[in-house]
Motif scaffolding. Structure first.
Motif, PDB file in Angstrom:
ATOM      1  N   ILE A 544      16.060  24.755 -20.343  1.00  0.00           N
ATOM      2  CA  ILE A 544      15.367  24.314 -18.984  1.00  0.00           C
ATOM      3  C   ILE A 544      14.241  23.523 -19.492  1.00  0.00           C
ATOM      4  N   ARG A 545      13.639  22.753 -18.507  1.00  0.00           N
ATOM      5  CA  ARG A 545      12.443  21.912 -18.388  1.00  0.00           C
ATOM      6  C   ARG A 545      11.667  22.179 -17.402  1.00  0.00           C
ATOM      7  N   PRO A 546      10.637  22.999 -17.721  1.00  0.00           N
ATOM      8  CA  PRO A 546       9.722  23.201 -16.610  1.00  0.00           C
ATOM      9  C   PRO A 546       8.583  22.125 -16.498  1.00  0.00           C
ATOM     10  N   VAL A 563      12.667  17.705 -14.388  1.00  0.00           N
ATOM     11  CA  VAL A 563      12.279  19.139 -14.190  1.00  0.00           C
ATOM     12  C   VAL A 563      13.366  20.163 -13.429  1.00  0.00           C
ATOM     13  N   SER A 564      13.527  21.027 -14.160  1.00  0.00           N
ATOM     14  CA  SER A 564      14.610  21.948 -13.855  1.00  0.00           C
ATOM     15  C   SER A 564      14.322  22.401 -12.216  1.00  0.00           C
ATOM     16  N   ARG A 569      13.622  26.909 -13.447  1.00  0.00           N
ATOM     17  CA  ARG A 569      12.360  26.889 -14.013  1.00  0.00           C
ATOM     18  C   ARG A 569      11.708  27.994 -14.515  1.00  0.00           C
ATOM     19  N   TYR A 570      12.129  29.233 -13.844  1.00  0.00           N
ATOM     20  CA  TYR A 570      11.190  30.279 -14.190  1.00  0.00           C
ATOM     21  C   TYR A 570      12.117  31.241 -15.297  1.00  0.00           C
TER      22      TYR A 570
END
Length: 720
Positions: A544-546, A563-564, A569-570
């Protein structure tokens, strides 16, 4: 060339032989415990295994080389070594005045006493066969829960130290939950544990945690550190590896199903060579596909290949044997009995492997090539272009010999099977020490990546060997070993500070109490997301990409960071995309490794930047917003009830009266500031702004301020 005694030094030795305090009367001096650490740190660089750097023809790591020319057993006055130690002549004294590693008075006394007692040598402890000893007798058996406690208490009784009382139920539940799954217990789990009055309530909780799919995530992260896992190649281009995550999934699944550690080892080093190897077994070889890879135009491909294979040798030595094999890449090891020939004989196991991606899944694996096989050489001075004598695949000469195949050369499969053979003195010791270190903060051997001469000796050598044999006897089961450790009274102790340990055992090596540990980077992020209710618990899959700070891309090259979306993202910190050129700032701030090399032991720092990160990093800001919103949603319209609920969610216990008083005072102060600021104060609502009723907006904004404080308390960011 021999090291001869000079006449002036004989006279000097005789004249000052009585100098220095005597060692304790009648107390034997042990070579491994007392003398080898001195020689290794102060003498071996010039008088050790490395023949190219050896000075004066003197070798002190082998008795036959040192006795009787330099050391006369029983007679320091006739020993050249002792004379050189005590002389005031700057040209003759050892270590020389220019050395930063001078002998202390205690070390001098130990060396003199050792010579007086016969100058007996011992093989380095970690190269000796593993010995299973019976647990020692102890005077205080009350509270002993398993064999581990007997070994620990025996050492404590030698120092007249009692164990600490068991931690309270909530502390113990939070500790074991974080250690086994990396997640704090939920309010429902806390309530269930406190209400369970059965005598084995704790053991039942341990079983639940071992069976949790999140167990593989927590312990998989430990292994990925050692596998130098990353999602990109590194170097200037740092291209993304779109299928690197498949190896991460393999690790998580292998640990969850408790794949025996011997099979876990074999599949990662030689899964492709197993008879009728399955796709899953071959996927394990992704271990050695994780290293950085230079794909830049103009790179010397042969040199890049050499460096990649050297990384595989160094990583294998560090992870499975706890040895610094890399120190023998250019010359014979300065401290350990590892020759440069040993190094390239290990290199030869990997010299005919090729990188391969599985055709259907694109899983990165290794494969052995049958065509155009390369001959292996000693690379002189570690230079890929300078070929010395030829070598064949072989085990380290200082360790038990590998079983040789009837036909042809030994293979990576032979090498992997040798590593996990019962006769190998290192692998099981290193493995159990690594697991122990994750449950106590430090291993029985405090240098988990150096079991060699320059590393530290074990604090409890008999326990280490007992655990190593128990590990093998139980089928190399990781879960069984962890179960044994976390159900011991030693693990369950309070971590509270004790004044009586300050002088006797300031580093708590005797384990008269548990250790208090700052949560690791990913666990701290996961704890905040869990408490707030934001955490997405999906297991496995792509990285993922926060969100990242915008200016971080100033140091990268052509990096796209999309950004996911949504709840992705969590997900847990384990799944954050690891770009070698752009490491996720929050993780590195809290000492996550950079994937450049195998990381066996993370550092634990305490810096102002960490506090600023907890207050301002997007993930923590959003967690505070979500937690305040959760409290407003789950609590009555009563400030006292809300504050108590917030405190319970963060600390998992009831607040004390003085804590409630301070919370109320701070709440009142923040409520006044919110009212005075009007609509501007509501900007802190962030991700919960749209879901917060207007009537609750000011109260939610006020609670956010309190959440920021509670999530920054030591009790939240530490594991007791």
């Amino acid at each position: 060339m021999r090291f001869f005694l000079s006449f002036p030094l004989v006279i000097l030795a005789a004249s000052v032989a009585g100098g220095g305090a005597a060692w304790a009367e009648g107390k034997p001096v042990g070579f491994n415990k007392d003398i080898r650490p001195i020689l290794a740190t102060k003498c071996y660089a010039c008088h050790g295994p490395d023949e190219d750097k050896r000075e004066g023809g003197l070798r002190l790591d082998v008795r036959a080389e040192a006795v009787p020319e330099a050391i006369v057993p029983g007679d320091p006055e006739k020993s050249e070594v002792w004379a050189r130690i005590i002389t005031h002549d700057a040209d003759d004294v050892m270590p020389p005045p220019s050395s930063p590693k001078q002998l202390t008075e205690k070390e001098r006394t130990l060396l003199k006493t050792w010579i007086q007692q016969g100058a007996k040598y011992e093989e380095h402890w970690s190269f000796l066969p593993i010995q299973r000893t019976s647990p020692p007798p102890v005077q205080q058996v009350a509270g002993v829960r398993n064999t581990i406690d007997l070994f620990i208490r025996a050492e404590l009784e030698k120092h007249h130290l009692p164990i600490s009382p068991e931690a309270d139920a909530i502390t113990l539940l939070r500790r074991v939950s974080l250690d086994l799954t990396g997640l704090p217990p939920s309010p429902a789990e806390v309530k269930a544990f406190l209400s369970d009055k059965r005598p084995d309530a704790y053991e039942r909780t341990v079983e639940r945690l071992l069976d949790s799919p999140h167990f593989g995530e927590r312990w998989g992260r430990h292994w990925l550190d050692m596998a130098r896992y990353a999602d990109s190649n590194g170097f200037l281009g740092d291209a993304v590896r779109p299928n690197a995550w498949r190896y991460r999934d393999w690790v998580i699944n292998a640990i969850n199903r408790d794949l025996p550690f011997d099979e876990f080892t074999i599949e990662q080093l030689a899964g492709d060579l197993l008879p009728e190897a399955s796709v899953t077994q071959r996927a394990g070889t992704g271990f050695h596909r994780n290293a950085a890879l230079n794909t830049e135009a103009g790179v010397d491909k042969e040199e890049a290949r050499f460096q990649n294979l050297a990384d595989r040798v160094n990583t294998t030595g560090r992870v499975w044997m706890g040895l610094t094999l890399g120190c023998a890449q250019c010359h014979t090891h300065k401290y350990d009995p590892i020759t440069i020939r040993d190094y390239y004989s290990t290199y030869a196991f990997f010299n005919n492997t090729v990188d391969k991606d599985e055709s259907d899944t694109k899983t990165p694996t290794l494969a052995e090539t049958d065509k155009n096989r390369r001959e292996s050489y000693v690379h002189m001075a570690g230079d890929y272009a300078r070929r010395g004598p030829t070598v064949v695949p072989a085990s380290l000469s200082a360790l038990p010999k590998m079983k040789q195949p009837e036909v042809g050369e030994a293979t990576r499969l032979d090498f992997a099977q040798w590593l996990v053979s019962p006769q190998h003195p290192l692998t099981s010791r290193v493995a159990v020490n690594h697991i122990w270190s994750k449950l106590f903060g430090v291993g029985i051997v405090a240098t988990p990546d150096d079991f060699g001469v320059s590393g530290e000796s074990p604090s409890h050598p008999a326990l280490l060997d007992w655990l190593a044999t128990e590990f093998m006897r139980n089928g190399w089961s990781r879960k069984e070993l962890i179960r044994l450790i976390v159900t011991s009274a030693t693990y369950r102790q309070s971590s509270a500070h004790r004044e009586d340990l300050v002088e006797i055992d300031p580093l708590n090596r005797l384990l008269a109490r548990q250790n208090r540990l700052r949560l690791e980077a990913e666990v701290l992020r996961d704890a905040a997301l869990t408490t707030s209710g934001l955490l997405t618990r999906d297991i496995g899959g792509q990285s993922i990409r926060p969100p990242l700070p915008g200016d971080i891309f100033d140091v990268g090259r052509s990096v796209k960071w999309e950004v996911s979306k949504g709840q992705e993202r969590y997900r847990r910190g384990l799944y954050i995309l690891t770009m070698r050129s752009i490491l996720y700032p929050m993780l590195t701030t809290f000492d996550a490794p950079d994937a450049a090399d195998a990381c066996v032991r993370r550092e634990r720092s305490n810096t102002p930047l960490q506090a600023l990160t907890m207050m301002n990093d997007p993930v923590f800001v959003e967690a505070t917003q979500a937690l305040a919103h959760r409290v407003m949603r789950e609590s009555k319209r009563d400030t006292n009830a809300r504050l108590k609920h917030l405190f319970r969610l963060c600390m998992m216990r009831e607040p004390r009266a003085d804590e409630m008083e301070r919370l109320h005072a701070f709440h009142a102060e923040q409520a006044e500031r919110v009212r005075a600021s009007g609509k501007d104060a509501l900007s802190v609502l962030g991700i919960v702004k749209d879901s917060t009723p207007n009537a609750d907006a000011q109260d939610t904004a006020t609670l956010i301020a309190l959440v920021r404080v509670l999530m920054n308390l030591d009790e939240f960011i530490n594991r007791e």
